[in-house]
Write an enzyme that holds these catalytic residues in place. Structure first.
Site, PDB file in Angstrom:
ATOM      1  N   ARG A 183       0.865  -1.175   0.000  1.00  0.00           N
ATOM      2  CA  ARG A 183       0.000   0.000   0.000  1.00  0.00           C
ATOM      3  C   ARG A 183       0.905   1.229   0.000  1.00  0.00           C
ATOM      4  NH1 ARG A 183      -1.907  -3.702   3.814  1.00  0.00           N
ATOM      5  NH2 ARG A 183      -3.986  -4.544   3.336  1.00  0.00           N
ATOM      6  N   LYS A 209      -1.888  -2.522   7.865  1.00  0.00           N
ATOM      7  CA  LYS A 209      -3.138  -2.080   8.483  1.00  0.00           C
ATOM      8  C   LYS A 209      -3.393  -2.860   9.774  1.00  0.00           C
ATOM      9  CE  LYS A 209      -6.686  -1.388   5.777  1.00  0.00           C
ATOM     10  NZ  LYS A 209      -7.723  -1.585   4.746  1.00  0.00           N
ATOM     11  N   HIS A 278      -1.963   2.201  -6.379  1.00  0.00           N
ATOM     12  CA  HIS A 278      -2.871   1.082  -6.108  1.00  0.00           C
ATOM     13  C   HIS A 278      -3.005   0.196  -7.341  1.00  0.00           C
ATOM     14  CE1 HIS A 278      -5.656  -0.853  -3.406  1.00  0.00           C
ATOM     15  NE2 HIS A 278      -6.536  -0.965  -4.382  1.00  0.00           N
ATOM     16  N   ARG A 281      -0.351  -2.230  -7.186  1.00  0.00           N
ATOM     17  CA  ARG A 281      -0.698  -3.297  -6.220  1.00  0.00           C
ATOM     18  C   ARG A 281      -1.557  -4.355  -6.921  1.00  0.00           C
ATOM     19  NH1 ARG A 281      -0.961  -4.451  -0.766  1.00  0.00           N
ATOM     20  NH2 ARG A 281      -2.975  -4.984   0.148  1.00  0.00           N
ATOM     21  N   HIS A 304      -2.998  -9.233   3.142  1.00  0.00           N
ATOM     22  CA  HIS A 304      -4.423  -9.430   3.362  1.00  0.00           C
ATOM     23  C   HIS A 304      -4.626 -10.456   4.470  1.00  0.00           C
ATOM     24  CE1 HIS A 304      -5.271  -8.112  -1.037  1.00  0.00           C
ATOM     25  NE2 HIS A 304      -5.272  -7.093  -0.203  1.00  0.00           N
ATOM     26  N   TYR A 313      -8.428  -8.011  -6.228  1.00  0.00           N
ATOM     27  CA  TYR A 313      -7.152  -7.538  -6.766  1.00  0.00           C
ATOM     28  C   TYR A 313      -6.715  -8.310  -8.002  1.00  0.00           C
ATOM     29  CZ  TYR A 313      -6.520  -4.642  -2.675  1.00  0.00           C
ATOM     30  OH  TYR A 313      -6.682  -3.678  -1.715  1.00  0.00           O
TER      31      TYR A 313
END
Length: 340
Positions: A183, A209, A278, A281, A304, A313
């Site tokens: 990210r 995250k 992104h 990604r 993830h 994705y």
């Protein structure tokens, strides 16, 4: 339970109180700074489009639809390319989720009697949410971008101003985004100390995250560029950040798109296509999965928590079905000779 009394507050008052709550959650660690930034931007935009002085409880589902449509038509300020003039499908979906979270809290706080999102009829597809372009680069486009980054590391440093001598740093940014798919917030938060060597393999400890970390091994080519950057191209500065401006300051999220665009100018026009961080990604996930890399390994590379997230994705690549059918496992000739 819902509050017994309704507070007829203006849209702006409700937005301000909600954002105070968001900031408080950031301090306690319940929300990441990046998520809080997104909520703040989207709710502020919603208040501007809906009318800051209106009473929040007076907004109807039709009013919310009008705001969603108005947002969809807003120019995307992050890009300067004509084909990207309006908001992308992902931006529209994100904005809708932010507004929905805002009204969910407004209902619980007693700012609205009924949540108008339940009466909103505009969907992502009706908002023109079809992506104008595939997010993931094709193999040829990705190889063109990676090749341009490699060429930058071999080029002689610019003889001009110091702010023009950033080739190796720019190459490192593009290679990290293209091959590991972090990210953009993870990339700009990276510090020099987050990179370490174990048994001859270089790793990046990525702080992702929700306070989660993951250790991802770097491909050899990326390791070489990283070492070159750290030894010869990174500005001498007290800041522990990996990626620094020529002034010795940590790069911001908004700087990364400018770096990608700058490297893109070195790509052959036949292979060149606008892409966001992104989008790179998506490119990482798409090509790792297309090459039959284990799904759980790809999940761990991207950070993830759930395999099901990978579906969002994995973008479709032109010609991949034809390739799959040509290499169908049930149609392969059996081995001949004395093989057992």
């Amino acid at each position: 339970m819902r509050p017994a009394h309704l507070n007829r507050l203006s849209v702006q008052q409700c937005a301000d109180r909600y954002l105070d709550l968001v900031r408080a959650k950031t301090v306690t660690g319940a929300l990441s700074p990046a998520t809080a930034e997104v909520y703040a931007r989207d709710v502020t935009t919603f208040a501007d489009l809906a009318g800051p002085g209106l009473v929040l409880d007076d907004l109807t589902g039709e009013d919310v639809d009008a705001v969603l449509l108005a947002f969809a038509r807003k120019p995307d300020g992050r890009r300067t390319h004509p084909e990207s003039g309006t908001q992308s499908a992902s931006s529209q979906s994100r904005f809708r989720r932010s507004v929905s979270a805002f009204f969910k809290h407004a209902t619980l706080a007693g700012w609205v009697q009924l949540n108008p999102m339940t009466a909103a009829t505009v969907t992502a597809r009706e908002r023109g949410g079809l992506r104008p372009e595939r997010r993931a680069l094709t193999r040829e486009q990705a190889q063109g971008l990676v090749g341009a980054a490699r060429d930058l590391t071999a080029a002689e440093p610019d003889a001009g101003r110091r702010d023009q001598r950033t080739q190796v740093r720019d190459a490192l940014i593009v290679l990290l985004l293209s091959t590991l798919g972090p990210r953009v917030s993870e990339l700009v938060r990276a510090n020099v100390e987050d990179f370490y060597t174990n048994d001859g393999v270089r790793y990046w400890r990525i702080f992702g995250k929700g306070g989660r970390t993951r250790d991802v091994p770097l491909p050899r080519d990326v390791t070489d560029v990283l070492d070159t950057y750290l030894t010869t191209a990174r500005p001498a500065a007290a800041d522990k950040a990996l990626l620094l401006s020529w002034r010795g300051r940590r790069l911001a999220r908004g700087d990364v798109q400018a770096v990608i665009d700058r490297v893109q100018r070195h790509v052959d026009p036949a292979q060149r296509r606008t892409v966001t961080p992104h989008g790179l990604r998506h490119t990482t996930a798409t090509h790792l999965l297309a090459d039959a890399v284990d799904m759980d390994a790809v999940r761990r590379v991207l950070g993830h928590s759930d395999l099901s997230t990978l579906g969002r994705y994995r973008d479709e690549l032109p010609g991949e079905l034809e390739v799959a059918m040509r290499a169908h496992p049930l149609l392969r000739r059996p081995a001949t000779g004395g093989e057992r």
